[in-house]
Write an enzyme that holds these catalytic residues in place. Sequence first.
Site, PDB file in Angstrom:
ATOM      1  N   HIS A 233       0.819  -1.218   0.000  1.00 33.27           N
ATOM      2  CA  HIS A 233       0.000   0.000   0.000  1.00 33.27           C
ATOM      3  C   HIS A 233       0.852   1.267   0.000  1.00 33.27           C
ATOM      4  O   HIS A 233       0.321   2.368  -0.212  1.00 33.27           O
ATOM      5  CB  HIS A 233      -0.957   0.003   1.201  1.00 33.27           C
ATOM      6  CG  HIS A 233      -2.310   0.551   0.879  1.00 33.27           C
ATOM      7  ND1 HIS A 233      -2.514   1.523  -0.079  1.00 33.27           N
ATOM      8  CD2 HIS A 233      -3.539   0.254   1.378  1.00 33.27           C
ATOM      9  CE1 HIS A 233      -3.798   1.820  -0.141  1.00 33.27           C
ATOM     10  NE2 HIS A 233      -4.447   1.061   0.720  1.00 33.27           N
TER      11      HIS A 233
ATOM     12  N   ASP B 252      -2.103   1.848  -4.892  1.00 33.18           N
ATOM     13  CA  ASP B 252      -3.388   2.225  -4.304  1.00 33.18           C
ATOM     14  C   ASP B 252      -4.436   1.148  -4.594  1.00 33.18           C
ATOM     15  O   ASP B 252      -4.311   0.380  -5.563  1.00 33.18           O
ATOM     16  CB  ASP B 252      -3.865   3.561  -4.867  1.00 33.18           C
ATOM     17  CG  ASP B 252      -2.952   4.712  -4.471  1.00 33.18           C
ATOM     18  OD1 ASP B 252      -2.338   4.625  -3.391  1.00 33.18           O
ATOM     19  OD2 ASP B 252      -2.846   5.690  -5.246  1.00 33.18           O
TER      20      ASP B 252
END
Length: 441
Positions: free
Chosen positions: A413, A417
């Site tokens: 992450h 995204d």
Amino acid sequence: MGKFTFNLPDIGEGIAEAEIVAWHVKVGDRVEEDGKIADVMTDKATVEMESPVTGVVVSVAGAEGDMIAIGSPLVVIETEGDDVVAEEPVPAPASAPTAEPEPEPFVSSEVETQRAAPEPAQAEPVEAVSQMQEISPSTSSGRAVAGAVSYAKVLASPAVRARAAELGIDLAQIKPAEDGRVRHSDLDAFLAYNAGGGFRPAGTKGVDQTVKVIGLRRRIAENMAASKRNIPHFSYVEECDVTALEEMRAQLNAARGNRPKLTMLPLLITAICRTLPGFPMLNARYDDEAGVVQRYGAVHLGMATQTDGGLIVPVIRDAQDKNLWQLASEIVRLAEAARSGSAKSEELSGSTLTITSLGPLGGVATTPVINRPEVAIIGPNRIVERPMFVPDGMGGERIEKRKLMNVSISCDHRVVDGWDAASFVQALKRLIETPVLLLAD
């Protein structure tokens, strides 16, 4: 007589130390020239060390799991003639671990007694004495108590008695259907009536063991811990209809000739390579220390492979340049090399993205751990057949049996995204569900 010291050679560029994963000799053993001494591992590659001389091993450089530096002594061998062989075993160094005998499975004295006790002859009626629990006057609900402990005689064959003992049932608790003799049918009726009684043991007792985590298993543990510790994972799962893809695969296999049989993996790899150019953030590696993300134009696809020693990730170089049959051949070659331990160091490093599949054991969905320093890993799951609504060609729908497969992806992450990961999987799904596009230019 003389002593020859065999130092650990340089087994890879930039390698400073190696781990001893297995000894093939011990102190006092005679080793022939070119005979195996030990297996050492570095950078997920296991190398066999062979003796350059013939002689008797007089010392070794530690236990399995120990790390030793390149250039340091691995073994010392006494050489010069056959008379060097010791008739008496040479004692091992004090630091060397001694093998402990494996504990014998526990057997209760009750079971031993049952095994030792001779069975009465089956030809004559058998009377078994079964001790009943003591009944105190305060708990007898008004029933007369003949004594502190009562006994009952039970007629049963040895086979019935053995079965009752295995189930942990007291034969005195069973009321025979006829002539006072307990039969198998009486046992069955008792079990059916007392289904919740839990008479059969839930399982068998195993043996406690302490297993040292060494070699490849230790490397896997360290890498997985580092990945979960440093990478904020998130996962995304989508369902794909692979009915048409499976039909195309069957047609291609029917005309494959002497080429390797196509599995689902080459088709998925082709779909991944066609999709990745639109999502360069997924075909990348993240350098934590430098704070740099390196995106790659070429797809060096890691292929998670289960071996006897643990999980190894051989790499398909430039997967985007290979066709289906070339991918199938490379998959077979690399998997065999990984399982046999013959994979080269360059075949086990440098991946930019990894695919991991458990085949028929793939489950409904997976959340695979990223192969650090990569930023994503893709996990296809098991193919299942389910009824689905499909267009009937006349503006309506009909129910049809379809083959479905979930595709899982885990991403870093810090780099990827959620929107990017979902968009990539949706684009991948379109190719999987319209497989003719995989063969189009």
